[in-house]
Design a protein around this motif. Structure first.
Motif, PDB file in Angstrom:
ATOM      1  N   ILE A   7     -53.781 -38.677  15.190  1.00  0.00           N
ATOM      2  CA  ILE A   7     -52.548 -39.216  14.600  1.00  0.00           C
ATOM      3  C   ILE A   7     -51.539 -38.094  14.383  1.00  0.00           C
ATOM      4  CG2 ILE A   7     -51.553 -40.214  12.478  1.00  0.00           C
ATOM      5  CD1 ILE A   7     -54.074 -41.988  12.294  1.00  0.00           C
ATOM      6  N   ARG A   8     -52.031 -36.959  13.840  1.00  0.00           N
ATOM      7  CA  ARG A   8     -51.155 -35.820  13.557  1.00  0.00           C
ATOM      8  C   ARG A   8     -50.479 -35.311  14.839  1.00  0.00           C
ATOM      9  NH1 ARG A   8     -54.918 -32.893  11.330  1.00  0.00           N
ATOM     10  NH2 ARG A   8     -55.055 -34.228   9.524  1.00  0.00           N
ATOM     11  N   GLU A  11     -47.801 -37.782  15.876  1.00  0.00           N
ATOM     12  CA  GLU A  11     -46.658 -37.662  14.956  1.00  0.00           C
ATOM     13  C   GLU A  11     -45.803 -36.447  15.290  1.00  0.00           C
ATOM     14  OE1 GLU A  11     -48.237 -39.875  10.855  1.00  0.00           O
ATOM     15  OE2 GLU A  11     -48.679 -37.744  11.162  1.00  0.00           O
ATOM     16  N   GLU A  12     -46.451 -35.348  15.685  1.00  0.00           N
ATOM     17  CA  GLU A  12     -45.723 -34.142  16.092  1.00  0.00           C
ATOM     18  C   GLU A  12     -44.875 -34.415  17.331  1.00  0.00           C
ATOM     19  OE1 GLU A  12     -48.600 -31.034  16.593  1.00  0.00           O
ATOM     20  OE2 GLU A  12     -49.085 -30.949  14.445  1.00  0.00           O
ATOM     21  N   ILE A  14     -43.660 -37.331  18.226  1.00  0.00           N
ATOM     22  CA  ILE A  14     -42.539 -38.192  17.816  1.00  0.00           C
ATOM     23  C   ILE A  14     -41.421 -37.343  17.194  1.00  0.00           C
ATOM     24  CG2 ILE A  14     -41.807 -39.994  16.169  1.00  0.00           C
ATOM     25  CD1 ILE A  14     -44.561 -41.314  16.602  1.00  0.00           C
ATOM     26  N   THR A  15     -41.808 -36.384  16.337  1.00  0.00           N
ATOM     27  CA  THR A  15     -40.844 -35.506  15.672  1.00  0.00           C
ATOM     28  C   THR A  15     -40.041 -34.695  16.684  1.00  0.00           C
ATOM     29  OG1 THR A  15     -42.381 -35.309  13.809  1.00  0.00           O
ATOM     30  CG2 THR A  15     -40.587 -33.730  13.882  1.00  0.00           C
ATOM     31  N   LYS A  31     -45.716 -44.838  18.479  1.00  0.00           N
ATOM     32  CA  LYS A  31     -45.947 -45.453  17.170  1.00  0.00           C
ATOM     33  C   LYS A  31     -47.031 -46.524  17.246  1.00  0.00           C
ATOM     34  CE  LYS A  31     -41.641 -44.556  14.705  1.00  0.00           C
ATOM     35  NZ  LYS A  31     -40.537 -45.147  13.916  1.00  0.00           N
ATOM     36  N   ILE A  34     -50.347 -44.823  17.121  1.00  0.00           N
ATOM     37  CA  ILE A  34     -50.692 -44.452  15.739  1.00  0.00           C
ATOM     38  C   ILE A  34     -51.192 -45.673  14.975  1.00  0.00           C
ATOM     39  CG2 ILE A  34     -49.709 -43.718  13.513  1.00  0.00           C
ATOM     40  CD1 ILE A  34     -47.911 -41.798  15.069  1.00  0.00           C
ATOM     41  N   ASN A 163     -50.053 -45.997   4.807  1.00  0.00           N
ATOM     42  CA  ASN A 163     -51.043 -45.444   5.737  1.00  0.00           C
ATOM     43  C   ASN A 163     -52.353 -46.226   5.743  1.00  0.00           C
ATOM     44  OD1 ASN A 163     -49.334 -43.438   6.564  1.00  0.00           O
ATOM     45  ND2 ASN A 163     -50.169 -41.868   5.221  1.00  0.00           N
ATOM     46  N   ASP A 224     -41.093 -50.372  13.892  1.00  0.00           N
ATOM     47  CA  ASP A 224     -42.231 -50.380  12.966  1.00  0.00           C
ATOM     48  C   ASP A 224     -42.641 -51.796  12.584  1.00  0.00           C
ATOM     49  OD1 ASP A 224     -42.479 -47.602  12.901  1.00  0.00           O
ATOM     50  OD2 ASP A 224     -40.968 -47.409  11.335  1.00  0.00           O
TER      51      ASP A 224
END
Length: 364
Positions: A7-8, A11-12, A14-15, A31, A34, A163, A224
Motif C-alpha cells: 500500500i505504501r 501511495e508513493e 500516487i504522490t 487507488k 489500494i 483505513n 474514491d
C-alpha cells in the motif's frame, strides 16, 4: 512484501503522479489497487482475531462504540451513561479490553462499548489496533471522544477509521453496477460527472475484474467514492463528536475551539456536565423511535415501548413482533402524528412516527 508495504509503495506512486485529465484513469487504477489490498487486510484481520477478546456481541436496541486516544475520558463517559464499571486512571492504556454497558433511555436499551484507546497507525496493526477498530465496524453509532486540549486528534482518528473501511457520517454512493457476461461496460449517469470520466470508470472496473457491466451513477461521484461503491468491506456509520474535559479550559479557549470544530458536544464527564444532553444526542443520532402497542380491547402500554428505527413501516414492526402477525395481517389502526386522525386505518406500508400507538388487526 506485506500488505502495508505494498500500500505504501502505491501511495508513493500516487504522490509522484501529477493529477490531470490524462492521468486520472491511472490514479483511479492505483487507488482501486489500494482499496482491494485494504479489503484483503480487513478480511484477514477479522478472521485472525477470533478468541482474542475483542468480539462485539450485540444485544439491546442499538450498539454504540466509544473511540478515542488513551486517557481522553471514555471510561468515565461509559460509567456516567451506563451501569458499567470501567477502570479509570490518569495514565495511558487503562482499558485493556472491551468494556460493555447498557444505557436505558426513553425505553431503549442501548449497548455502549468502551474500547481500548487507539494510537496512530492502529489501522495498520499497531497496538492491536486493527482488532480494536474492528469492534467499531459493527457499531450502529461511533462516539469519537477528544481531549479538549488535543482537538487535532480528530483528523488522526478519522484517518484510522477510513483505513479500516469505515466511512463516518457518509451515505453509500448512489451507484449501481450490474455485471453481465458479455457486451462490455456501459455507463449512464443522471447528473454531469465533473470528477471522473468514462475511461477512469472502466480502468477502475477492470482492476476489480469487471469487464462487462451496466453502470448507473446518480451523483457527481469522485474516484474514491466510486471505488467505495465496489468495495464490499466498506461500512457507513454515523459519528457523534464529543469534546471532553471542558472544565479544565477557560471560556476564551472554548469559544475559539467551538468556532474551529463545528458540530460537536462539549462535556465534562468527570463532573457529570452535559451527560443528559449526551444521552439525548446518542438517541437522536441512532434515529430510534418509540411505538406503543395497543392490544384489542385494552389500553395502550405506554410504559414499555417497542424501539424501532425512524422510517419503520407497520410491516417491519409486525414482523419484529411475530411472523404470524404478518401472515394473518388484515389492517392496523394508528394514533399519533403519522396519521390524519386518531385511530386511522392503515396498511403494511404505512410509516410510523415517534410515540405512535399501534393496534394490529389479525385474521382469526
Amino acid at each position: 512484501m506485506d500488505i502495508e508495504d505494498r500500500i505504501r509503495k502505491i501511495e508513493e506512486e500516487i504522490t509522484k503522479t501529477p493529477y490531470n485529465k490524462a492521468t486520472s484513469h491511472h490514479i483511479g487504477k492505483l487507488k482501486a489497487k489500494i482499496s482491494k489490498l485494504r479489503e484483503e487486510s480487513i478480511k484477514r484481520g477479522s478472521s485472525g482475531t477470533k478468541g482474542r477478546g475483542f468480539t462485539l456481541k450485540k444485544s439491546g436496541d442499538s450498539t454504540v462504540v466509544l473511540v478515542g486516544f488513551p486517557s481522553v475520558g471514555k471510561s468515565t463517559i461509559l460509567n456516567q451513561l451506563t451501569n458499567a464499571q470501567s477502570k479509570i486512571g490518569a495514565y495511558e492504556f487503562t482499558t485493556l479490553d472491551v468494556i460493555p454497558g447498557v444505557m436505558d433511555y426513553r425505553g431503549a436499551q442501548i449497548q455502549i462499548f468502551d474500547i481500548p484507546g487507539i494510537i496512530t497507525g492502529a489501522s495498520k496493526g499497531k497496538g492491536r489496533g486493527r482488532e480494536i477498530l474492528s469492534v467499531a465496524r459493527n457499531a450502529d453509532l461511533i462516539v469519537m471522544v477528544l481531549d479538549v486540549f488535543n482537538p487535532h486528534h480528530q483528523e488522526l482518528i478519522r484517518e484510522e477509521l477510513l483505513n479500516i473501511g469505515i466511512r463516518p457520517n457518509q451515505n453509500a454512493p448512489d451507484v449501481t453496477v450490474k455485471r453481465r457476461k458479455i457486451g462490455g461496460v456501459k455507463v449512464a449517469s443522471t447528473v454531469p460527472l465533473t470528477h471522473m470520466d468514462e475511461k477512469t470508470i472502466r480502468s477502475i472496473l477492470n482492476e476489480y475484474g469487471v469487464h462487462s457491466a451496466d453502470v448507473l451513477i446518480r451523483e457527481d461521484i469522485t474516484i474514491d467514492r466510486f471505488i467505495d461503491s465496489l468495495d464490499n468491506s466498506i461500512v457507513y456509520i454515523p459519528l457523534l463528536l464529543v469534546i471532553n474535559k471542558i472544565d479544565l479550559a477557560d471560556s476564551s479557549y472554548l469559544a475559539e475551539l467551538e468556532e474551529k470544530m463545528g458540530t460537536a458536544l462539549y462535556v465534562a464527564a468527570d463532573k457529570g456536565i452535559m451527560m443528559d444532553e449526551l444521552k439525548e444526542e446518542i438517541f437522536e443520532h441512532l434515529k430510534l423511535i418509540r411505538v406503543y402497542l395497543k392490544p384489542q380491547g385494552k389500553k395502550a402500554d405506554l410504559e414499555d415501548p417497542l424501539i424501532v428505527r425512524k422510517g419503520s413501516t407497520v410491516e417491519e414492526v409486525a414482523g419484529k413482533l411475530h411472523r404470524d402477525f404478518l401472515k394473518n395481517f388484515r389492517h392496523a389502526k394508528v394514533w399519533g402524528t403519522s396519521v390524519k386522525f386518531p385511530g386511522q386505518k392503515v396498511g403494511l406500508e404505512h410509516v410510523l412516527d415517534d410515540k405512535d400507538v399501534l393496534r394490529l388487526i389479525i385474521k382469526k
